[in-house]
Enzyme design. Structure first.
Site, short mmCIF file in Angstrom:
data_model
loop_
_atom_site.label_atom_id
_atom_site.label_comp_id
_atom_site.label_asym_id
_atom_site.label_seq_id
_atom_site.Cartn_x
_atom_site.Cartn_y
_atom_site.Cartn_z
N ALA A 90 -9.57 6.05 3.50
CA ALA A 90 -9.38 7.22 4.36
C ALA A 90 -10.61 8.13 4.41
CB ALA A 90 -8.17 8.05 3.95
N GLY A 91 -10.85 8.67 5.60
CA GLY A 91 -11.92 9.63 5.80
C GLY A 91 -13.26 9.04 6.16
N LYS B 252 0.88 -1.17 0.00
CA LYS B 252 0.00 0.00 0.00
C LYS B 252 0.91 1.21 0.00
CE LYS B 252 -3.72 2.35 2.41
NZ LYS B 252 -3.33 3.37 3.39
N ASN C 131 -9.69 2.31 9.31
CA ASN C 131 -9.00 1.94 10.54
C ASN C 131 -9.57 2.69 11.73
OD1 ASN C 131 -5.44 1.61 11.44
ND2 ASN C 131 -7.24 1.28 12.66
N THR C 132 -9.38 4.01 11.74
CA THR C 132 -9.72 4.82 12.91
C THR C 132 -11.19 4.71 13.31
OG1 THR C 132 -8.05 6.39 12.14
CG2 THR C 132 -9.49 7.11 13.92
N GLY D 13 -8.40 10.01 8.98
CA GLY D 13 -8.82 10.22 10.36
C GLY D 13 -9.83 11.33 10.56
#
EC number: 2.8.1.10
Length: 260
Positions: free
Chosen positions: A184-185, A96, A206-207, A157
């Site tokens: 992301a986001g 990645k 993830n977050t 994040g």
């Protein structure tokens, strides 16, 4: 089935391994998500010592495919070097690819990203590039050999969800044969469902799971959302309208409801 280069997977939810309250919660969350691919930071693994060994043991127990990343790299040289180290450590040609332009926004350096992708692909890597939603950048990544493109929904994040829906839709329309992953986001299961409704092949997050009050339950919610979004896309969503359209037919309406 979801296809990444020469491999197929049934789960369309990829998940990261950072920021969890504990290794056990991370492991349980990945199981609840049903994810078959997890992202791992090379820097965490090499800096962890014995802790890194324990972390790697937990990952092996999950029987998942590891997608190492070049998180934190700010130059082409650094990203290429990190990718080569990851290949040696994890025994995979998958990477990645992240080349970051700015520490505050974590926005990708798209010029460096394309350059690094070209170098790595020539060296036999199968690159998963993290990029913006810019069509021109995505096309350049495809031109240098990327079979997967991973545009963000919003900054890493931020939990804002899809900020530029039209741009993501355009990417899907213009790159029909490329595996597209929103990366992301993402902050809520509804965001993941929306990405899949647009026709995106998968979602990486993830977050949103790791920082939830109950990461395990949230992972399960995201799994359901991705499945629902993909099913909706395949079923064929109706187009939005500017004006109302009656859903009840007027044929057979009782005569006393008729307007003279």
């Amino acid at each position: 089935m979801l296809k990444f280069y020469d491999r197929e997977f049934s789960s369309r939810l990829l998940i990261g391994t950072a920021l969890y309250p504990s290794p056990k919660i991370m492991q349980d969350a990945i199981r609840a998500a049903g994810s078959q691919i997890v992202t791992v930071s090379l820097r965490r693994e090499t800096a962890g010592g014995r802790t890194g060994d324990a972390f790697w043991s937990l990952i092996r127990e999950l029987d998942v495919t590891v997608l190492p990343n070049t998180a934190g790299c700010k130059s082409v040289r650094e990203a290429v070097t990190t990718a080569k180290l990851a290949r040696e450590l994890f025994g995979t040609s998958w990477i990645k690819l992240e080349v970051i332009a700015d520490n505050d926004t974590l926005q990708p350096d798209v010029i460096g990203l394309v350059e690094a992708a070209a170098v790595l692909i020539k060296d036999g890597f199968k690159v998963f590039p993290y990029c913006t939603e810019d069509l021109g950048v995505a096309m350049r990544l495809v031109e240098v050999g990327c079979k997967v493109v991973m545009p963000w929904a919003a900054p890493i994040g931020s939990a804002k969800g899809i900020v530029n829906r039209d741009a993501l839709r355009l990417l899907r329309e213009r790159l029909p044969d490329i595996t597209l992953v929103v990366d992301a986001g993402i902050g809520a299961p509804s965001h993941a469902a929306q990405a899949c409704e647009l026709g995106y092949d998968a979602v990486l997050l993830n977050t949103a799971v790791a920082k939830a009050a109950d990461p395990v339950a949230m992972a399960g919610a995201f799994s359901l959302a991705v499945e629902a979004g993909r099913t909706a896309f395949e079923a064929g969503l109706m187009e939005a309208r500017d004006f109302a359209s009656p859903s009840t037919p007027v044929v057979g309406t009782p005569f006393w409801h008729a307007v003279s």
